[in-house]
Structures are given as structure tokens and as C-alpha cells.
Design an enzyme around this catalytic site. Structure first.
Site, PDB file in Angstrom:
ATOM      1  N   SER A 212       0.107  -1.702   8.429  1.00 56.76           N
ATOM      2  CA  SER A 212       1.288  -2.093   9.217  1.00 56.76           C
ATOM      3  C   SER A 212       0.859  -2.900  10.437  1.00 56.76           C
ATOM      4  O   SER A 212       1.616  -3.737  10.932  1.00 56.76           O
ATOM      5  CB  SER A 212       2.044  -0.847   9.678  1.00 56.76           C
ATOM      6  OG  SER A 212       2.360  -0.056   8.565  1.00 56.76           O
TER       7      SER A 212
ATOM      8  N   GLY B 174      -3.199   7.753   1.362  1.00 60.68           N
ATOM      9  CA  GLY B 174      -4.067   6.645   0.978  1.00 60.68           C
ATOM     10  C   GLY B 174      -5.503   6.848   1.442  1.00 60.68           C
ATOM     11  O   GLY B 174      -5.739   7.398   2.520  1.00 60.68           O
TER      12      GLY B 174
ATOM     13  N   GLN C  83      -8.446  10.963   7.427  1.00 59.21           N
ATOM     14  CA  GLN C  83      -7.157  11.672   7.462  1.00 59.21           C
ATOM     15  C   GLN C  83      -6.922  12.431   6.158  1.00 59.21           C
ATOM     16  O   GLN C  83      -6.504  13.595   6.167  1.00 59.21           O
ATOM     17  CB  GLN C  83      -6.049  10.658   7.706  1.00 59.21           C
ATOM     18  CG  GLN C  83      -4.651  11.190   7.522  1.00 59.21           C
ATOM     19  CD  GLN C  83      -3.605  10.173   7.898  1.00 59.21           C
ATOM     20  OE1 GLN C  83      -3.331   9.980   9.059  1.00 59.21           O
ATOM     21  NE2 GLN C  83      -3.005   9.510   6.925  1.00 59.21           N
TER      22      GLN C  83
ATOM     23  N   GLN D 274      -0.057  11.341  17.849  1.00 60.35           N
ATOM     24  CA  GLN D 274      -1.326  10.890  17.263  1.00 60.35           C
ATOM     25  C   GLN D 274      -1.827   9.583  17.860  1.00 60.35           C
ATOM     26  O   GLN D 274      -2.845   9.060  17.437  1.00 60.35           O
ATOM     27  CB  GLN D 274      -1.226  10.790  15.738  1.00 60.35           C
ATOM     28  CG  GLN D 274      -0.376   9.648  15.219  1.00 60.35           C
ATOM     29  CD  GLN D 274      -0.149   9.765  13.721  1.00 60.35           C
ATOM     30  OE1 GLN D 274       0.547  10.657  13.248  1.00 60.35           O
ATOM     31  NE2 GLN D 274      -0.738   8.860  12.954  1.00 60.35           N
TER      32      GLN D 274
ATOM     33  N   GLY E 287       0.834  -1.205   0.000  1.00 62.53           N
ATOM     34  CA  GLY E 287       0.000   0.000   0.000  1.00 62.53           C
ATOM     35  C   GLY E 287       0.865   1.250   0.000  1.00 62.53           C
ATOM     36  O   GLY E 287       0.667   2.170  -0.809  1.00 62.53           O
ATOM     37  N   HIS E 288       1.851   1.272   0.892  1.00 63.52           N
ATOM     38  CA  HIS E 288       2.779   2.416   0.925  1.00 63.52           C
ATOM     39  C   HIS E 288       3.525   2.530  -0.408  1.00 63.52           C
ATOM     40  O   HIS E 288       3.692   3.611  -0.949  1.00 63.52           O
ATOM     41  CB  HIS E 288       3.835   2.229   2.020  1.00 63.52           C
ATOM     42  CG  HIS E 288       3.303   2.226   3.419  1.00 63.52           C
ATOM     43  ND1 HIS E 288       3.340   1.121   4.229  1.00 63.52           N
ATOM     44  CD2 HIS E 288       2.732   3.204   4.172  1.00 63.52           C
ATOM     45  CE1 HIS E 288       2.841   1.406   5.406  1.00 63.52           C
ATOM     46  NE2 HIS E 288       2.459   2.665   5.406  1.00 63.52           N
TER      47      HIS E 288
HETATM   48  P1  AMP Z   1       0.852   4.896   7.791  1.00 66.64           P
HETATM   49  O1  AMP Z   1       2.257   4.421   7.689  1.00 66.64           O
HETATM   50  O2  AMP Z   1      -0.103   3.839   8.248  1.00 66.64           O
HETATM   51  O3  AMP Z   1       0.730   6.188   8.535  1.00 66.64           O
HETATM   52  O4  AMP Z   1       0.390   5.200   6.313  1.00 66.64           O
HETATM   53  C1  AMP Z   1       1.101   6.098   5.496  1.00 66.64           C
HETATM   54  C2  AMP Z   1       0.286   6.388   4.275  1.00 66.64           C
HETATM   55  O5  AMP Z   1       0.024   5.177   3.566  1.00 66.64           O
HETATM   56  C3  AMP Z   1      -1.092   6.995   4.605  1.00 66.64           C
HETATM   57  O6  AMP Z   1      -1.401   7.990   3.659  1.00 66.64           O
HETATM   58  C4  AMP Z   1      -2.001   5.812   4.495  1.00 66.64           C
HETATM   59  O7  AMP Z   1      -3.339   6.157   4.183  1.00 66.64           O
HETATM   60  C5  AMP Z   1      -1.354   5.052   3.355  1.00 66.64           C
HETATM   61  N1  AMP Z   1      -1.755   3.652   3.387  1.00 66.64           N
HETATM   62  C6  AMP Z   1      -1.722   2.812   4.438  1.00 66.64           C
HETATM   63  N2  AMP Z   1      -2.239   1.616   4.112  1.00 66.64           N
HETATM   64  C7  AMP Z   1      -2.613   1.705   2.811  1.00 66.64           C
HETATM   65  C8  AMP Z   1      -3.233   0.799   1.888  1.00 66.64           C
HETATM   66  N3  AMP Z   1      -3.559  -0.448   2.243  1.00 66.64           N
HETATM   67  N4  AMP Z   1      -3.477   1.238   0.643  1.00 66.64           N
HETATM   68  C9  AMP Z   1      -3.157   2.512   0.279  1.00 66.64           C
HETATM   69  N5  AMP Z   1      -2.574   3.413   1.093  1.00 66.64           N
HETATM   70  C10 AMP Z   1      -2.312   3.010   2.347  1.00 66.64           C
END
Ligand code: AMP
Length: 281
Positions: free
Chosen positions: A187, A148, A154, A61, A36-37
């Protein structure tokens, strides 16, 4: 790939790049990277001369100290993945570098977006998100920043932040990346037990069923139906299910033809909190 821990060094490096009129795409993350990232980074690579990824588990957060403590930090593997997708710059500051002495949030008014859904269940969460994202935007000064739809609330809040503070950059939202069984990548999935890992795709199944029933049932009927489905599932505890309008994120009762709606879920699989959402049409 250039890796920076100090903001002064990152700023100096990016300043030189800007002088050469290079455009900067930015992907903020908390690490423990997954596909996803990487999909955000790949999109950023297509539109910018340079992609900066930050890895920072932002303490302000988290309203749950256990969740913060247990947040996975596989830094070596993250750097390997970032190299594979040809990320240009990684920023890995420590907490002191970002917050100096006071680890506190600024208070924001996001016109009520912060009061819905996650805002009701995670106290101070969006003040923390706003604080870190604003700080990172000030350091990196990107042209484009990528988020995402997995964290749809968010995403809407960051768009509001940028608009209200007149920050000159574009926010790009990208679709949710899923496992083949439908589970939204996160994650936190690495903390699921085998049993809960098998149970968790139920969340997306329910969202898909909601999507299919959306034109024939009212939001209220759908909500009661989903709540009932979760009551019969022993492994997942529903925290909330709601159908909300995309712009205001307010729970809706009456569907209007010219607006867009999404269904949102937060649920616990054991002690791991998962969120997901789907567009309704
Ligand atoms: P995080 O590391 O969870 O803070 O996520 C960092 C970025 O990756 C944020 O913009 C999330 O929305 C995005 N993100 C996390 N999981 C996914 C996913 N499964 N698909 C797309 N984007 C994601």
C-alpha cells in the site's frame, strides 16, 4: 457484500452463519488494497463458505506518527475491488469501536521473535499487531486466517500468538505478490515518487542475487556485499539486511542443512519505508 462498522452487528451476523455450520476465512488488512491483498482473499474463498475482510489502520502498530497520518485510505476503491473478488463481508470499524477510550497495546512475549528485525527498528510494532489481531480474532472467530509472507516476521508472530493463546484457528501464509518489475506490492508504494518507483525494484534484484549466491558465499559475505551495493545506490537507503532462520528469525552465521533460511531487507526510498524478503535454498 455485507459491510459492517459495528462489532455487535458483525458478531450477530457471523453468529447466524456459524449456526448454519458455515466456515469463516478471515483476511485482516489496513486497506489501500492491491493484488497482493486480493490474492489472499481469493485463496480464502477457495477454502471457506464465507470470507471476511477487515480494513483498519491500526494506530498502535505505528511508531511513526507521520507514517500513520500519510497511510492511504482509498475506501471507495477498496470496496469496489472487494466486490469484484466477491468478498462476502467487510468490517470497517473506527478506532473507538476497537479501542474504546484507551488506544494502547497489550504487551506480548513472542519468545523473542518480536525482538528481531522489524522489532529492533519499529518500537512497539508487534505489541500493536498482536493487540489488533487478537481483538479481531475474538470478534470474528474465523476458522482460517490468511497472511502474506510479505510481512514474514508478522506471519511467524501471529502463528506464535495463536499457539501460545490456544486460539482455535488455522493460520495460512501465502507468497509475496509482485509487480512485473519485481517490486513487492505494498500500500505504501503509492507514496513513492516517480524516481523512487523506478529505483525500488533494486530491492528485489538484490534479494534474487543473494538467493543465487547463497550456496557459494557465507551469510556474512553476502551481508557485506549487499551493504556495499546499497552504498552505491543514491536513491535507496538500506536500514537492514539480514539472513535469518525462518523459525527463530535470528540472524545466522552458520547454515545448517535441515533448516530454512530467508534474506530480509528494509530500506527507505525517500521517506517511504519498504520491506521485502526471499526464501533461500
Ligand atoms: P496490510 O494491509 O499491509 O496490513 O496487509 C494485509 C495483509 O496482506 C498482510 O497479511 C500482508 O502480509 C498481506 N500482503 C501485503 N502485501 C502483500 C503482497 N505483496 N503479497 C502478498 N501478501 C501481501
Amino acid at each position: 457484500m455485507n459491510v459492517f462498522k459495528l462489532k455487535s452487528e458483525l458478531e450477530a451476523f457471523l453468529g447466524l452463519q456459524k449456526k448454519e455450520n458455515k466456515t469463516i476465512g478471515f483476511v485482516p488488512t489496513m486497506g489501500a488494497l492491491h493484488r497482493g491483498h486480493l490474492s489472499l482473499i481469493e485463496s480464502a474463498k477457495l477454502k471457506n463458505s464465507l470470507v471476511v475482510v477487515s480494513i483498519f489502520v491500526n494506530p498502535t502498530q505505528f511508531d511513526n506518527s507521520d507514517d500513520l497520518k500519510k497511510y492511504p485510505k482509498p475506501l471507495e476503491n477498496d470496496l469496489k475491488l472487494l466486490k469484484q473478488v466477491k468478498c462476502d463481508v467487510v468490517f470497517i470499524p473506527d478506532v473507538k469501536e476497537i479501542y474504546s477510550k484507551k488506544i494502547t497495546s497489550q504487551n506480548f512475549d513472542f519468545d523473542g521473535l518480536e525482538l528481531e528485525m522489524e522489532g529492533k527498528h519499529r518500537e512497539g510494532h508487534f505489541d500493536g499487531v498482536g493487540t489488533i489481531v487478537k481483538k479481531l480474532f475474538e470478534i470474528i472467530k474465523p476458522d482460517n486466517a490468511y497472511f502474506g509472507e510479505k510481512d514474514f516476521q508478522q506471519l511467524q508472530i501471529i502463528k506464535k500468538l495463536v499457539k501460545k493463546l490456544n486460539i482455535p484457528l488455522k493460520i495460512i501464509g501465502l507468497p509475496i505478490y509482485r509487480e512485473s518489475n519485481g517490486l513487492a506490492m505494498s500500500s505504501r508504494n503509492s507514496r513513492l515518487s516517480e524516481q523512487h518507483k523506478k529505483a525500488a525494484p533494486f530491492i528485489y534484484e538484490v534479494l534474487r542475487d543473494t538467493q543465487q549466491r547463497f550456496t557459494s558465499k557465507t551469510p556474512k559475505e553476502l551481508t557485506l556485499w549487499v551493504e556495499e551495493k546499497f552504498k552505491n545506490n543514491e536513491l535507496l537507503q538500506l536500514e537492514y539486511f539480514t539472513i535469518a532462520e525462518e523459525e527463530t528469525l535470528k540472524t545466522t552465521e552458520n547454515i545448517q542443512p535441515n533448516k530454512n533460511y530467508r534474506a530480509f531487507i528494509a530500506a527507505y526510498a525517500g521517506n517511504v519505508r519498504l520491506i521485502d524478503n526471499i526464501r533461500l535454498q
